[in-house]
Design a protein around this motif. Structure first.
Motif, PDB file in Angstrom:
ATOM      1  N   GLU A 175       2.491   8.318   9.000  1.00 50.74           N
ATOM      2  CA  GLU A 175       3.192   8.511   7.723  1.00 50.74           C
ATOM      3  C   GLU A 175       4.125   9.702   7.733  1.00 50.74           C
ATOM      4  O   GLU A 175       5.071   9.770   6.959  1.00 50.74           O
ATOM      5  CB  GLU A 175       2.156   8.801   6.621  1.00 50.74           C
ATOM      6  N   ARG A 195       2.607  -2.325   7.878  1.00 48.93           N
ATOM      7  CA  ARG A 195       1.988  -1.977   6.597  1.00 48.93           C
ATOM      8  C   ARG A 195       2.193  -3.111   5.595  1.00 48.93           C
ATOM      9  O   ARG A 195       1.287  -3.513   4.880  1.00 48.93           O
ATOM     10  CB  ARG A 195       2.658  -0.697   6.087  1.00 48.93           C
ATOM     11  N   ARG A 246       3.001   8.263   1.733  1.00 45.46           N
ATOM     12  CA  ARG A 246       2.515   7.532   0.569  1.00 45.46           C
ATOM     13  C   ARG A 246       2.104   8.496  -0.541  1.00 45.46           C
ATOM     14  O   ARG A 246       1.653   9.614  -0.261  1.00 45.46           O
ATOM     15  CB  ARG A 246       1.302   6.698   0.959  1.00 45.46           C
TER      16      ARG A 246
END
Ligand code: UD1
Ligand code: CA
Length: 459
Positions: free
Chosen positions: A219, A239, A107
């Motif tokens: 991630e 998510r 992210r």
């Protein structure tokens, strides 16, 4: 100064056993590389350079965005060589963030601190893994200073015991990278030019090296084979389900809703199990999406009720409308408020007015249907003559009986009634009854043929 981002995507991806380049493998409906590009864009970089090579122009062709710069690495000689291919397209100064095309879940908020620190330091995103097998290991001195990265295949037993790994994400000043890359050799187990060797060079040059540990290790997972792709799909599914719930949706089971695009969701939306939402989907307040529905690029109005196993693509459904079960809305379908479309009804490029109903077994294509119209079971707009498509227009409050082919181009006037079983080839004036069928006959005393008795059959 804005950073530049380089995405390494020239690797072979052999372990995927696929004919398609790895970075084009679909994750939640989009290529791995598309996910990395989205994250890169969110960081608002000065430029994005993608290094491609294996799979050739297919990778480049898949992303026609003129904002992307491309650098071709002809032979896959390692990650340092890949970054070197991008150098001519990078500015002289400023931070460079290096991402991998096969690490799709990172992210922007995880990467932003690395970029900030990379003005005068080399920063590596690290992760602590229970099973660090296959990854480069982070070497630190007793006081925590990073001294190098050693690849699995070059590591000794004690180095392999380290569970802090290199995620493949590195950021450093452009000027430093220009200095280090030509100094990296390929004298290692794989005979490759390792970008990770830049760490030891930085230490030797007295440049600060920071290892930033990722808070959420999920991630940082790279995709090297199919099982990892499926695991990443599950992470993304969770998510995105969480995001829907935070917008106010109730999910019957967050593990059984797949978002393969962007969904804007109102309050009190209910989504049942095994629903797939793709492209850009908007769900109005209180909309209900039944089990097994597949909805893409569509707008579903407030309180609309989409019943199980309906497929909706490039369509709009008005507030309080009802669709399904087993309905199909194809591109260009627009249902006004309170319209009803029932089971085994297919609609394409058609407007269905407020409160109009097509409740069973119909095909409505290239039509404009007014308000309060009743379309009976088995009504078909014959919109195609083998060469061209033609339109059907049906006025407000018309009533089309069951089993009528409407041969387009044709107009049914407002308030008109079409008798069941009529083949309609001419316009029907408003407020009239149209019948287009042969008259029923009655034959008195008619005898039904009897089966002849066959003597041989008895024996
Ligand atoms: C790399 C890192 C390793 C790290 C791991 C994290 C090196 C030497 N090793 O290992 O420390 O733990 O990533 O996932 O950097 N690529 C090119 N051209 C090449 C080689 C690779 O573009 O010549 C690209 C690949 O497409 C991929 C990325 O670079 O996106 C990483 O390459 P890969 O071969 O997967 O490296 P790993 O062995 O996983
Ligand atoms: Ca990899």
């Amino acid at each position: 100064m804005k950073p530049s981002i380089v995405i390494l995507a020239a690797g072979m991806g052999k372990r995927m056993r696929s004919n398609r380049p790895k970075v084009l493998a679909p994750l939640a409906g989009e290529a791995l590389l598309a996910h990395v590009l989205k994250t890169a864009r969110a960081l608002d970089p000065a430029r994005i350079v993608v290094v491609y090579g294996n799979g050739g122009e297919a990778v480049r062709d898949a992303f026609p965005d003129p904002g992307i710069l491309w650098a071709r690495q002809n032979e896959q000689l390692g990650t340092a060589d890949a970054l070197a291919a991008a150098l001519p397209q990078l500015p002289e100064n400023g931070a460079v963030l290096v991402l991998c095309g096969d690490v799709p879940l990172l992210r922007a908020q995880t990467l932003a601190p690395l970029v900030e620190a990379a003005d005068d330091a080399l920063v590596v995103l690290t992760a602590k893994l229970d099973d660090p097998h296959g990854y480069g290991r982070i070497l630190r001195t007793g006081d925590g200073t990073v001294t190098g990265i050693v690849e699995e295949r070059d590591a000794n037993a004690s180095e392999r015991a380290v569970n802090e790994v290199n995620t493949g994400v590195i950021a450093a000043p452009a000027g430093r990278l220009r200095d280090w890359l030509p100094r990296i050799g390929n004298d290692n187990a794989q005979g490759e030019y390792y970008l990770t060797d830049a760490v030891a060079l930085a230490v030797g040059d007295g440049v600060a090296v920071q290892g930033v540990e990722a808070r959420d290790v999920r991630e940082t997972r790279g995709i090297n084979h199919r099982a990892e792709l499926a695991a990443a799909e599950a992470v993304l599914r969770a998510r995105r389900a969480e995001a829907l719930m935070s917008e106010g949706a109730v999910l019957a089971d967050p593990a059984r809703v797949d978002v393969r695009g962007e969904v804007a969701c109102g309050r009190d939306v209910f989504i049942d199990i095994n629903v797939i939402l793709g492209g850009r989907v908007k769900l109005g307040d209180g909309a209900r999406i039944g089990a097994g529905c597949v909805i893409s690029d569509a707008e579903i109005g407030a309180q609309a009720d989409i019943q199980p196993y309906s497929v909706i693509e490039h369509a709009r459904v008005g507030a309080q409308a009802r669709v399904g079960p087993y309905a199909r809305l194809r591109p260009g379908s627009e249902l006004a408020e309170e319209a009803h479309v029932g089971n085994f009804v297919e609609i394409k490029n058609t407007k269905l007015g407020r409160g109009s109903k097509a409740n069973h077994l119909a095909y409505l294509g290239d039509a404009e249907i007014g308000r309060g119209v009743n379309v009976g079971a088995g009504v078909i707009t014959c919109n195609y003559d083998g060469a061209a498509k033609h339109r059907t227009v049906i006025g407000d409050e018309a009533f089309i009986g069951s089993d009528c082919p409407l041969v387009a181009p044709v107009t049914i006037g407002r308030g008109a009634t079409v008798g069941a079983g009529s083949v309609i080839t001419q316009d029907v004036p408003p407020d009239t009854l149209a019948l287009g069928r042969s008259r029923q006959m009655t034959i008195e005393g008619w005898e039904r043929p009897m089966k002849q008795r066959d003597e041989t059959e008895e024996k």
